[in-house]
Write an enzyme that holds these catalytic residues in place. Structure first.
Site, PDB file in Angstrom:
ATOM      1  N   SER A 139       0.806  -1.221   0.000  1.00  0.00           N
ATOM      2  CA  SER A 139       0.000   0.000   0.000  1.00  0.00           C
ATOM      3  C   SER A 139       0.849   1.285   0.000  1.00  0.00           C
ATOM      4  O   SER A 139       1.632   1.501  -0.919  1.00  0.00           O
ATOM      5  CB  SER A 139      -0.968  -0.066   1.179  1.00  0.00           C
ATOM      6  OG  SER A 139      -2.064   0.756   0.932  1.00  0.00           O
ATOM      7  N   LYS A 147     -21.304  19.703   7.496  1.00  0.00           N
ATOM      8  CA  LYS A 147     -20.146  20.054   8.347  1.00  0.00           C
ATOM      9  C   LYS A 147     -19.731  18.885   9.243  1.00  0.00           C
ATOM     10  O   LYS A 147     -18.555  18.744   9.581  1.00  0.00           O
ATOM     11  CB  LYS A 147     -20.484  21.295   9.194  1.00  0.00           C
ATOM     12  CG  LYS A 147     -19.276  21.933   9.818  1.00  0.00           C
ATOM     13  CD  LYS A 147     -18.404  22.592   8.767  1.00  0.00           C
ATOM     14  CE  LYS A 147     -17.004  22.809   9.289  1.00  0.00           C
ATOM     15  NZ  LYS A 147     -16.062  21.810   8.811  1.00  0.00           N
TER      16      LYS A 147
END
Lengths: 314, 222
Positions: free
Chosen positions: A135, A187
């Site tokens: 990765s 938000k």
């Protein structure tokens, strides 16, 4: 026996001073020329004292050193410092990156990737994976001229992900209510105290896809990938990884050293220098011992380029 | 008394040339044994010992030179010998001072330079070598010309060739000192050349000394 030969007056003080003055002028000219054009007079082969620098990248990669959900993490800044030192050091002609890391956060992996790209531009860089080179760590070693992997290593796992735990169901069962005051509806996206909406999931999916496409572009820039399965995120054994084009060679650490020397044009007996971060002072040790956390802290929505995935421990 | 001064003077200069040969050989050894890494403890130790020894030797050579030309100055044959002694005494000190001043300036500007002494890319450090090379060389220019004068006085060809080579070596010394850090072959060649020069001068001065012993060839005083 007192046959004295008259003292030669041929060379008077004045003429001797003239010679000295001329010689001083000559030396100043020579010194100025060799100062301005240092390579003018170099025509001989150098005695080789150039060496290979070995930088060990181990453990989960994070922006800061400490304990997170990723386990014990290594702050990439210490690797960046080592790489910068290797770039500055003229005696280091090549760098071997010794890697055993499952990756880490995307931002930390990217920081290190840029630094290694810079290093590879100036010096010969070879990567050797022993254990994990998956990765984010795989992204880091992409700029290396050659990627060599030990027989029983795991590489690949090209991709990114994010784990978000939602406590809404549990909180409801317990009768706990959480109030969130927000300026706009997105938000608190990813908040564990409310269920995810379709829009939230879409946004998260876009973020992950965007980061993945950057990772994919980097892989395609540096490697010739034979099998598109590489981009499914699966890990590969050494032999499989060689077959699909993720790595160049399968070998031992010694093989990696020899290949690095060869690629850098260094002699077989060229010295090897393991570049290590400065040892912590007594004060550092005491301080770290004091602040060492007892439990692992769960990161909030960290986007990871890491395989195997971390396990949350209470 | 005068013959004694002359004999002693040449004897001291001869001694300085002998130690110069040893100094140059140590210089070659230091280059050959140069440590390849910071972990090469044995080589680091050896080079450090040789380095200290060569520092002591350079001081010894310097003292012998001052004493030698001091004796020749006392003869009052030529003022030039007195100027030679003065130049040998003063210019190395000036060179050392220049080196210290530039080093301190560099260190105050950027202390990390001290840890990464890279003479190739660092202009300030090259400047240290520049001034040091000039200052150190002036004294040696005087000496080589004075030895050349002695070779004329005593009609000694070996000494004459030695002094000419000496002068040549001093003139090209900035090339060696400014490039020796990165071109080690150049440093070895420079030291080997110095051994040859010192052998010539040593041999020439020995012949001159013999003529003084037999009192056959002895300059008149003015």
């Amino acid at each position: 026996m007192n046959a004295q030969i008259p003292y030669s007056t041929k060379s008077s003080d004045r003429s001797l001073f003239m010679i000295v003055a001329l010689a001083i002028i000559a030396i100043i000219i020579v010194a100025i020329v060799s100062f301005i054009y240092p390579s003018t007079f170099i025509g001989f082969e150098r005695i080789n004292i150039e060496s290979i620098g070995v930088i060990k990248i181990q453990g989960a990669l994070a922006d800061t050193q400490g304990f997170t959900i990723l386990g014990s993490t290594t702050g990439v800044q210490q690797y960046i410092n080592l790489i910068e030192n290797a770039i500055k050091d003229p005696s280091i002609k090549a760098v071997l990156l010794y890697v055993n890391s499952p990756g880490g956060t995307v931002s930390a992996s990217e920081k290190l990737f840029y630094e290694i790209e810079k290093l590879a531009y100036k010096k010969t860089v070879v990567a050797y994976v022993e254990g994990y080179g998956a990765s984010g760590t795989y992204m880091v070693i992409l700029p290396a001229k050659k990627i060599i992997v030990s027989e029983s290593s795991l590489v690949g796992s090209v991709g990114v992900y994010s784990v978000i735990i939602n406590y809404k169901g549990l909180l409801d069962k317990l009768g706990i209510q959480v109030y969130t005051f927000k300026s706009s509806k997105l938000k608190d996206i990813g908040s564990p105290y409310r269920n995810m909406t379709d829009q939230d999931k879409k946004i998260y999916g876009e973020i992950i896809q965007e980061f993945f496409s950057i990772f994919k572009e980097r892989v395609l820039k540096y490697r010739t990938i034979i099998d598109q399965e590489v981009f499914t995120g699966r890990p590969y054994t050494s032999k499989q990884a060689k077959r699909v084009g993720l790595i160049d060679e399968i070998g031992t650490y010694d093989d990696a050293i020899n290949i690095t020397k060869k690629l850098a044009g260094l002699p077989e007996d060229a010295p090897i220098r393991v570049l290590e971060p400065p040892k912590p002072s007594l004060l550092d040790l005491l301080f770290r011992l004091y602040i060492k956390p007892k439990i692992r802290i769960v990161p909030s929505h960290e986007i990871l380029a890491m395989w195997p995935p971390p396990v949350v421990e209470p | 008394m005068m013959a004694k001064h002359l004999y002693n003077g040449i004897s001291k200069i001869k001694s300085s040339e002998f130690w110069k040969i040893i100094f140059s050989i140590i210089g070659i050894l230091i280059v050959i044994l140069k440590p390849r890494s910071l972990f090469d403890i044995i080589r680091i130790l050896l080079v450090s010992i040789l380095g200290i020894f060569s520092m002591i030797l350079s001081l010894t050579i310097w003292v012998f030179k001052i004493l030698g030309w001091g004796y020749l100055c006392k003869l009052k044959i030529k003022n030039f010998y007195c100027w030679t002694r003065l130049a040998i005494l003063i210019f190395p000190i000036l060179g050392l001072l220049a080196m210290i001043i530039v080093f301190i300036t560099v260190f105050l500007n950027n202390p990390s330079y001290i840890y990464q002494l890279n003479f190739d890319s660092n202009k300030e450090l090259r400047l240290i070598l520049f001034f040091t090379a000039i200052f150190f060389s002036v004294g040696y220019i005087f000496e080589s010309v004075a030895i050349y004068d002695l070779s004329i006085v005593y009609k000694n060809k070996t000494l004459k060739y030695g002094s000419i080579m000496y002068l040549l070596a001093v003139v090209i010394s900035p090339i060696i000192s400014m490039n020796s850090t990165r071109n080690l072959y150049l440093s070895i060649l420079g030291n080997m050349f110095q051994v040859v020069i010192s052998l010539f001068i040593y041999n020439g001065l020995s012949n001159v000394q013999k003529t003084i012993i037999y009192d056959q060839q002895y300059p008149r005083y003015r």
